[in-house]
Design a protein around this motif. Structure first.
Motif, PDB file in Angstrom:
ATOM      1  N   PRO A  83     -17.887 -16.133 -12.202  1.00 39.86           N
ATOM      2  CA  PRO A  83     -16.607 -16.296 -11.507  1.00 39.86           C
ATOM      3  C   PRO A  83     -15.962 -17.641 -11.814  1.00 39.86           C
ATOM      4  O   PRO A  83     -16.637 -18.672 -11.850  1.00 39.86           O
ATOM      5  N   ALA A  84     -14.666 -17.611 -12.052  1.00 39.27           N
ATOM      6  CA  ALA A  84     -13.901 -18.840 -12.293  1.00 39.27           C
ATOM      7  C   ALA A  84     -12.469 -18.609 -11.834  1.00 39.27           C
ATOM      8  O   ALA A  84     -11.934 -17.501 -11.976  1.00 39.27           O
ATOM      9  N   LEU A  85     -11.860 -19.647 -11.290  1.00 44.78           N
ATOM     10  CA  LEU A  85     -10.468 -19.539 -10.873  1.00 44.78           C
ATOM     11  C   LEU A  85      -9.540 -19.357 -12.055  1.00 44.78           C
ATOM     12  O   LEU A  85      -8.485 -18.728 -11.944  1.00 44.78           O
ATOM     13  N   ALA A  86      -9.911 -19.944 -13.195  1.00 45.27           N
ATOM     14  CA  ALA A  86      -9.102 -19.837 -14.407  1.00 45.27           C
ATOM     15  C   ALA A  86     -10.005 -20.044 -15.606  1.00 45.27           C
ATOM     16  O   ALA A  86     -11.041 -20.715 -15.510  1.00 45.27           O
ATOM     17  N   VAL A  87      -9.624 -19.457 -16.712  1.00 48.34           N
ATOM     18  CA  VAL A  87     -10.273 -19.678 -18.001  1.00 48.34           C
ATOM     19  C   VAL A  87      -9.181 -20.174 -18.939  1.00 48.34           C
ATOM     20  O   VAL A  87      -8.239 -19.446 -19.242  1.00 48.34           O
ATOM     21  N   VAL A  88      -9.295 -21.440 -19.372  1.00 52.66           N
ATOM     22  CA  VAL A  88      -8.208 -22.073 -20.118  1.00 52.66           C
ATOM     23  C   VAL A  88      -8.657 -22.403 -21.530  1.00 52.66           C
ATOM     24  O   VAL A  88      -9.836 -22.622 -21.794  1.00 52.66           O
ATOM     25  N   ASP A  89      -7.679 -22.454 -22.433  1.00 50.94           N
ATOM     26  CA  ASP A  89      -7.967 -22.601 -23.859  1.00 50.94           C
ATOM     27  C   ASP A  89      -7.669 -23.985 -24.419  1.00 50.94           C
ATOM     28  O   ASP A  89      -7.891 -24.213 -25.610  1.00 50.94           O
ATOM     29  N   SER A  90      -7.169 -24.892 -23.604  1.00 50.44           N
ATOM     30  CA  SER A  90      -6.813 -26.220 -24.099  1.00 50.44           C
ATOM     31  C   SER A  90      -6.800 -27.209 -22.948  1.00 50.44           C
ATOM     32  O   SER A  90      -6.730 -26.825 -21.769  1.00 50.44           O
ATOM     33  N   VAL A  91      -6.837 -28.494 -23.294  1.00 52.57           N
ATOM     34  CA  VAL A  91      -6.732 -29.540 -22.274  1.00 52.57           C
ATOM     35  C   VAL A  91      -5.361 -29.492 -21.613  1.00 52.57           C
ATOM     36  O   VAL A  91      -5.235 -29.711 -20.402  1.00 52.57           O
ATOM     37  N   ALA A  92      -4.330 -29.186 -22.388  1.00 54.36           N
ATOM     38  CA  ALA A  92      -2.977 -29.083 -21.818  1.00 54.36           C
ATOM     39  C   ALA A  92      -2.921 -27.996 -20.751  1.00 54.36           C
ATOM     40  O   ALA A  92      -2.318 -28.176 -19.683  1.00 54.36           O
ATOM     41  N   GLU A  93      -3.547 -26.862 -21.026  1.00 52.66           N
ATOM     42  CA  GLU A  93      -3.577 -25.779 -20.044  1.00 52.66           C
ATOM     43  C   GLU A  93      -4.420 -26.164 -18.835  1.00 52.66           C
ATOM     44  O   GLU A  93      -4.073 -25.840 -17.693  1.00 52.66           O
ATOM     45  N   LEU A  94      -5.512 -26.884 -19.074  1.00 47.70           N
ATOM     46  CA  LEU A  94      -6.333 -27.368 -17.967  1.00 47.70           C
ATOM     47  C   LEU A  94      -5.524 -28.286 -17.064  1.00 47.70           C
ATOM     48  O   LEU A  94      -5.586 -28.185 -15.835  1.00 47.70           O
ATOM     49  N   ARG A  95      -4.755 -29.178 -17.662  1.00 48.38           N
ATOM     50  CA  ARG A  95      -3.912 -30.082 -16.882  1.00 48.38           C
ATOM     51  C   ARG A  95      -2.953 -29.299 -15.992  1.00 48.38           C
ATOM     52  O   ARG A  95      -2.775 -29.614 -14.814  1.00 48.38           O
ATOM     53  N   ASP A  96      -2.342 -28.268 -16.553  1.00 49.71           N
ATOM     54  CA  ASP A  96      -1.353 -27.499 -15.804  1.00 49.71           C
ATOM     55  C   ASP A  96      -1.953 -26.860 -14.565  1.00 49.71           C
ATOM     56  O   ASP A  96      -1.311 -26.823 -13.507  1.00 49.71           O
ATOM     57  N   VAL A  97      -3.190 -26.351 -14.680  1.00 53.15           N
ATOM     58  CA  VAL A  97      -3.772 -25.695 -13.516  1.00 53.15           C
ATOM     59  C   VAL A  97      -4.341 -26.700 -12.520  1.00 53.15           C
ATOM     60  O   VAL A  97      -4.319 -26.460 -11.306  1.00 53.15           O
ATOM     61  N   LEU A  98      -4.843 -27.834 -12.998  1.00 49.02           N
ATOM     62  CA  LEU A  98      -5.514 -28.771 -12.100  1.00 49.02           C
ATOM     63  C   LEU A  98      -4.560 -29.544 -11.208  1.00 49.02           C
ATOM     64  O   LEU A  98      -4.837 -29.745 -10.018  1.00 49.02           O
ATOM     65  N   LEU A  99      -3.461 -30.002 -11.757  1.00 51.23           N
ATOM     66  CA  LEU A  99      -2.620 -30.921 -10.997  1.00 51.23           C
ATOM     67  C   LEU A  99      -2.010 -30.292  -9.749  1.00 51.23           C
ATOM     68  O   LEU A  99      -1.670 -31.002  -8.797  1.00 51.23           O
ATOM     69  N   GLY A 100      -1.912 -28.975  -9.722  1.00 48.78           N
ATOM     70  CA  GLY A 100      -1.406 -28.312  -8.524  1.00 48.78           C
ATOM     71  C   GLY A 100      -2.447 -28.100  -7.443  1.00 48.78           C
ATOM     72  O   GLY A 100      -2.117 -27.656  -6.346  1.00 48.78           O
ATOM     73  N   TRP A 101      -3.707 -28.408  -7.760  1.00 46.58           N
ATOM     74  CA  TRP A 101      -4.793 -28.110  -6.823  1.00 46.58           C
ATOM     75  C   TRP A 101      -5.409 -29.369  -6.210  1.00 46.58           C
ATOM     76  O   TRP A 101      -6.454 -29.299  -5.559  1.00 46.58           O
ATOM     77  N   ILE A 102      -4.790 -30.517  -6.424  1.00 48.60           N
ATOM     78  CA  ILE A 102      -5.348 -31.772  -5.912  1.00 48.60           C
ATOM     79  C   ILE A 102      -4.643 -32.142  -4.622  1.00 48.60           C
ATOM     80  O   ILE A 102      -3.422 -32.077  -4.516  1.00 48.60           O
ATOM     81  N   ARG A 103      -5.423 -32.561  -3.647  1.00 45.05           N
ATOM     82  CA  ARG A 103      -4.823 -32.984  -2.363  1.00 45.05           C
ATOM     83  C   ARG A 103      -5.043 -34.470  -2.142  1.00 45.05           C
ATOM     84  O   ARG A 103      -5.930 -35.064  -2.753  1.00 45.05           O
TER      85      ARG A 103
END
Length: 220
Positions: free
Chosen positions: A200-220
């Motif tokens: 299980p994973a919330l997302a499976v990403v193919d690049s650091v750029a894509e990782l950045r896009d998903v992570l920055l919205g999930w930080i509090r």
């Protein structure tokens, strides 16, 4: 997208932050050749990345005898250290770490590396002090056991649900699942997408750029 926000982002090292997969695979295969043992395929060698070193050797070279282990470890370190100083972070990783920290995220590392190996790598990258805390395979129970994640959360006074694990192997994702943490998988490291989607994973990403896009919205 998850509704919750995460206070802590825990990164694997090899194949997630640093482009070291090829160097590790070469060291595993070359060491087996040095000892006259069956040389694992590149796929077999890459699959054990993220485990503790002794477990990785046993899985990659199952025919190895107990008395051959010390020499294999010596040869592995020889081959890996020949490449170690030239290893670099994946493009975009330093900026991502800066952005996450700037957004208020706590950053940590959970790695299959030894403590000596991680400290050397942190120094070479100029990242000493960048992470709040780190855990290594030789300090407790290696992945996919949840010990590293749970111990990090205990040190920082967090619940496992407040931590998000980022990794390139099923060992990383299995650790997160066992610890009760969510995870994001990256496909640019050791394990291919078809293996990563088995956990299980919330997302499976193919690049650091894509990782950045998903992570920055999930930080509090």
């Amino acid at each position: 997208m998850p509704s919750r926000r995460y206070r802590l982002v825990v990164f694997d090292w090899d194949g997630t932050l640093v482009d070291s997969t090829a160097a590790i695979v070469h060291a595993i295969r070359a060491s087996a050749a040095d000892l006259g043992l069956p040389v694992p395929s590149r796929e077999q060698a890459s699959h054990v990345i993220g485990l503790g070193l002794l477990d990785a050797i046993h899985r990659a070279v199952p025919s190895i005898a107990r008395e051959q282990m010390p020499l294999y470890v010596q040869r592995y370190r020889y081959h890996y250290l020949k490449e170690d100083a030239a290893l670099e972070a994946f493009q975009g990783v330093p900026a991502l770490l800066d952005e996450l920290a700037g957004a208020g995220a706590w950053l940590a590392v959970a790695t299959g590396k030894s403590r000596a190996g991680l400290n050397r790598a942190l120094d070479q990258m100029g990242w000493t002090g960048r992470f709040l805390t780190t855990r290594c395979a030789d300090e407790g129970i290696p992945k996919p056991d949840p010990w590293m994640l749970r111990d990090i959360c205990e040190e920082l006074g967090l619940e496992a649900a407040e931590a998000l694990m980022i990794g390139d192997t099923t060992h990383d994702l299995g650790m997160a699942r066992a610890a009760g943490s969510d995870a994001v998988a990256v496909t640019y490291g050791a394990h291919p997408r078809e293996e990563l989607v088995r956990e299980p994973a919330l997302a499976v990403v193919d690049s650091v750029a894509e990782l950045r896009d998903v992570l920055l919205g999930w930080i509090r």
